[in-house]
Design a protein around this motif. Sequence first.
Motif, PDB file in Angstrom:
ATOM      1  N   ALA A   1      -6.642  15.363  -0.231  1.00 39.82           N
ATOM      2  CA  ALA A   1      -8.190  14.006   0.601  1.00 39.82           C
ATOM      3  C   ALA A   1      -8.312  14.615   1.855  1.00 39.82           C
ATOM      4  O   ALA A   1      -7.486  15.805   2.394  1.00 39.82           O
ATOM      5  CB  ALA A   1      -7.444  12.515   0.482  1.00 39.82           C
TER       6      ALA A   1
ATOM      7  N   THR B   1      -0.791   3.961  -5.635  1.00 40.51           N
ATOM      8  CA  THR B   1      -1.326   3.110  -5.404  1.00 40.51           C
ATOM      9  C   THR B   1      -2.430   2.302  -6.085  1.00 40.51           C
ATOM     10  O   THR B   1      -2.684   2.738  -7.260  1.00 40.51           O
ATOM     11  CB  THR B   1      -2.480   3.442  -3.944  1.00 40.51           C
TER      12      THR B   1
ATOM     13  N   ARG C   1      -3.592  -4.717  -0.965  1.00 37.53           N
ATOM     14  CA  ARG C   1      -2.225  -3.447  -0.889  1.00 37.53           C
ATOM     15  C   ARG C   1      -1.309  -3.614  -1.424  1.00 37.53           C
ATOM     16  O   ARG C   1       0.062  -4.852  -1.481  1.00 37.53           O
ATOM     17  CB  ARG C   1      -2.060  -4.698   0.808  1.00 37.53           C
TER      18      ARG C   1
ATOM     19  N   ASP D   1       1.818  12.333  -2.686  1.00 38.70           N
ATOM     20  CA  ASP D   1       1.253  11.721  -2.197  1.00 38.70           C
ATOM     21  C   ASP D   1      -0.236  12.007  -3.668  1.00 38.70           C
ATOM     22  O   ASP D   1      -1.167  12.587  -3.602  1.00 38.70           O
ATOM     23  CB  ASP D   1       0.839  11.699  -0.863  1.00 38.70           C
TER      24      ASP D   1
ATOM     25  N   ALA E   1      -2.329   9.496  -4.722  1.00 34.23           N
ATOM     26  CA  ALA E   1      -3.202   8.174  -4.577  1.00 34.23           C
ATOM     27  C   ALA E   1      -4.403   8.469  -5.564  1.00 34.23           C
ATOM     28  O   ALA E   1      -4.587   7.217  -5.929  1.00 34.23           O
ATOM     29  CB  ALA E   1      -3.216   8.236  -3.163  1.00 34.23           C
ATOM     30  N   TYR E   2      -4.734   9.572  -5.893  1.00 33.06           N
ATOM     31  CA  TYR E   2      -5.682   9.641  -6.683  1.00 33.06           C
ATOM     32  C   TYR E   2      -5.146  10.727  -7.967  1.00 33.06           C
ATOM     33  O   TYR E   2      -6.313  10.838  -8.417  1.00 33.06           O
ATOM     34  CB  TYR E   2      -6.975  10.881  -5.611  1.00 33.06           C
TER      35      TYR E   2
ATOM     36  N   TYR F   1      -4.506  14.524   4.233  1.00 26.80           N
ATOM     37  CA  TYR F   1      -4.717  12.343   5.191  1.00 26.80           C
ATOM     38  C   TYR F   1      -4.544  12.048   5.943  1.00 26.80           C
ATOM     39  O   TYR F   1      -3.572  12.395   6.318  1.00 26.80           O
ATOM     40  CB  TYR F   1      -3.521  12.147   3.947  1.00 26.80           C
TER      41      TYR F   1
ATOM     42  N   GLY G   1       0.345  -1.097   0.512  1.00 25.42           N
ATOM     43  CA  GLY G   1      -0.330   0.116  -0.025  1.00 25.42           C
ATOM     44  C   GLY G   1       0.653   1.222  -0.127  1.00 25.42           C
ATOM     45  O   GLY G   1       1.700   1.536   0.038  1.00 25.42           O
ATOM     46  N   SER G   2       0.553   1.716  -0.372  1.00 28.66           N
ATOM     47  CA  SER G   2       1.241   3.390  -0.712  1.00 28.66           C
ATOM     48  C   SER G   2       1.255   4.171   1.047  1.00 28.66           C
ATOM     49  O   SER G   2       2.550   4.866   1.410  1.00 28.66           O
ATOM     50  CB  SER G   2       0.558   4.892  -1.643  1.00 28.66           C
ATOM     51  N   ASP G   3       0.214   3.708   2.012  1.00 23.20           N
ATOM     52  CA  ASP G   3       0.729   4.115   3.259  1.00 23.20           C
ATOM     53  C   ASP G   3       2.048   3.965   4.139  1.00 23.20           C
ATOM     54  O   ASP G   3       2.592   4.043   4.243  1.00 23.20           O
ATOM     55  CB  ASP G   3      -0.281   3.035   4.046  1.00 23.20           C
TER      56      ASP G   3
ATOM     57  N   ALA H   1      -0.669  15.989  -0.637  1.00 22.29           N
ATOM     58  CA  ALA H   1      -1.207  14.597  -0.819  1.00 22.29           C
ATOM     59  C   ALA H   1      -1.931  15.538  -2.445  1.00 22.29           C
ATOM     60  O   ALA H   1      -2.421  16.819  -2.427  1.00 22.29           O
ATOM     61  CB  ALA H   1      -2.763  14.736  -0.332  1.00 22.29           C
TER      62      ALA H   1
ATOM     63  N   SER I   1      -4.681   0.289  -5.211  1.00 24.47           N
ATOM     64  CA  SER I   1      -6.291   0.908  -4.792  1.00 24.47           C
ATOM     65  C   SER I   1      -6.998   1.233  -5.189  1.00 24.47           C
ATOM     66  O   SER I   1      -8.211   0.634  -4.766  1.00 24.47           O
ATOM     67  CB  SER I   1      -5.875   1.427  -2.574  1.00 24.47           C
ATOM     68  N   LYS I   2      -6.854   2.585  -5.808  1.00 24.40           N
ATOM     69  CA  LYS I   2      -7.709   3.152  -6.124  1.00 24.40           C
ATOM     70  C   LYS I   2      -8.020   3.034  -7.212  1.00 24.40           C
ATOM     71  O   LYS I   2      -9.309   2.002  -7.765  1.00 24.40           O
ATOM     72  CB  LYS I   2      -7.287   4.391  -5.586  1.00 24.40           C
TER      73      LYS I   2
ATOM     74  N   LEU J   1       4.496   5.907   2.999  1.00 21.49           N
ATOM     75  CA  LEU J   1       4.601   6.832   2.813  1.00 21.49           C
ATOM     76  C   LEU J   1       4.830   6.602   4.307  1.00 21.49           C
ATOM     77  O   LEU J   1       6.669   7.766   4.442  1.00 21.49           O
ATOM     78  CB  LEU J   1       2.763   7.575   3.759  1.00 21.49           C
TER      79      LEU J   1
HETATM   80  N1  PMP Z   1      -3.003   8.237   0.444  1.00 23.62           N
HETATM   81  C1  PMP Z   1      -4.060   9.334   0.287  1.00 23.62           C
HETATM   82  C2  PMP Z   1      -4.581  10.510  -0.026  1.00 23.62           C
HETATM   83  C3  PMP Z   1      -4.983   8.277   0.563  1.00 23.62           C
HETATM   84  O1  PMP Z   1      -6.317   8.531   1.153  1.00 23.62           O
HETATM   85  C4  PMP Z   1      -5.198   6.899   1.074  1.00 23.62           C
HETATM   86  C5  PMP Z   1      -6.094   5.757   1.383  1.00 23.62           C
HETATM   87  N2  PMP Z   1      -6.224   6.233   2.560  1.00 23.62           N
HETATM   88  C6  PMP Z   1      -3.554   6.131   0.795  1.00 23.62           C
HETATM   89  C7  PMP Z   1      -2.780   7.373   0.855  1.00 23.62           C
HETATM   90  C8  PMP Z   1      -3.235   5.466   0.966  1.00 23.62           C
HETATM   91  O2  PMP Z   1      -3.600   4.100   0.123  1.00 23.62           O
HETATM   92  P1  PMP Z   1      -2.906   2.677   0.074  1.00 23.62           P
HETATM   93  O3  PMP Z   1      -2.661   2.330   1.445  1.00 23.62           O
HETATM   94  O4  PMP Z   1      -4.336   1.507   0.446  1.00 23.62           O
HETATM   95  O5  PMP Z   1      -2.460   2.216  -1.056  1.00 23.62           O
END
Ligand code: PMP
Length: 355
Positions: free
Chosen positions: A154, A206, A217, A180, A182-183, A110, A84-86, A150, A208-209, A89
């Motif tokens: 977000a 990521t 993950r 970041d 992610a979006y 975030y 995950g990008s979490d 970000a 994830s989206k 980070l």
């Molecule tokens: N960065 C931002 C701004 C997010 O909203 C999210 C999702 N919660 C993440 C990172 C992490 O995403 P993930 O760990 O699923 O890649």
Amino acid sequence: MSKFFTKRLNNLVPYTPGEQPQDKKYVKLNTNESPFPPSNGVLEAVSREIDRLELYCDPECVKLRDEMSRIYGVDPDYIIMNNGSDETLNFAFMAFADEKSPLVFPDITYGFYPVFAEINHIPYEEIPLTDDFSVDVNDYIGVNKTVVIANPNAPTGKCLPLCDIEKIVKSNSENVVIIDEAYIDFGGESAVCLVKKYDNLIVTGTFSKSRSMAGARLGFGIANPKLIADINTIKYSTNPYNINRLTSEAGIAALKEQVYYDNNCKTIINNREWTAKALEDLGFTIIPSKANFVFAKSKDIDGEKLYLALKEKGVLIRHFTKERIKDYNRITIGTMEQMEILIEKIKEIKGEISL
Ligand code: PMP
């Protein structure tokens, strides 16, 4: 808290993830997942790999990074894959921030950033967004701190143009700037094209989206190979096998079917514009979004009340209690069918309130 919990982390307030209810089926618009399933190739790749689960996975993610290199136009040594990008980070915070290089990020962003800062004992400064929830680029020029932004942000969905990101990166050449993304696939301009030019820029992303793999993950970082090597030092000191075999194969297959995901992003963008208009017609204020969600405030219904009333009717959205944004809700953009249900339920709620 037990008496054994380390005093070192006494004050740690953990991140609160969005609800993942297991009891009943909701129209789930609360954690910015894709409403579309992974592509067929992903399903096939995962079932093929199940037979090999007795073996450890590849910590270097060689095949996956090769595919990433093809899609993102940088050599594999510019890429690290994480859980995950979490995780990217967190690793980047550990690698590039400390008392001498504290973190700086917006006050509304975030919610994991302050948590990662706290757990790693990194001081941080939160810079208020402007009144219309914009990041003021001037606040980040030459700040002499490790910057995290970000983009799109977000939960606002607002996005800075690439030229502004470049100004921030250029003016902080003695510090790392983490963008970041992610979006980013829902309408923003990625900063990946700048990583060869600036040795202080890390772009995180990521699957994830836009790539429908939140449950698998898979996230990544793209940066100058020296920065990637530093993040690898943290990864190999924490959990080198952080991408399991199934996720790795799923990621490779997804990158081979990019057209499917690009089309899904186009659908989400169209559905976002439709939803924003429908909500505005119902008296909502909408922050212009380049993400797969909208941030919306009703002129008639309190943010928390709307969240609770929608939940009662089987639609989950995300409400935040932070003072500055408590009147708003973040609504993930799903399929057209889901968005029509959302609008219908909001109309019902408005009707019930005015009785
Ligand atoms: N960065 C931002 C701004 C997010 O909203 C999210 C999702 N919660 C993440 C990172 C992490 O995403 P993930 O760990 O699923 O890649």
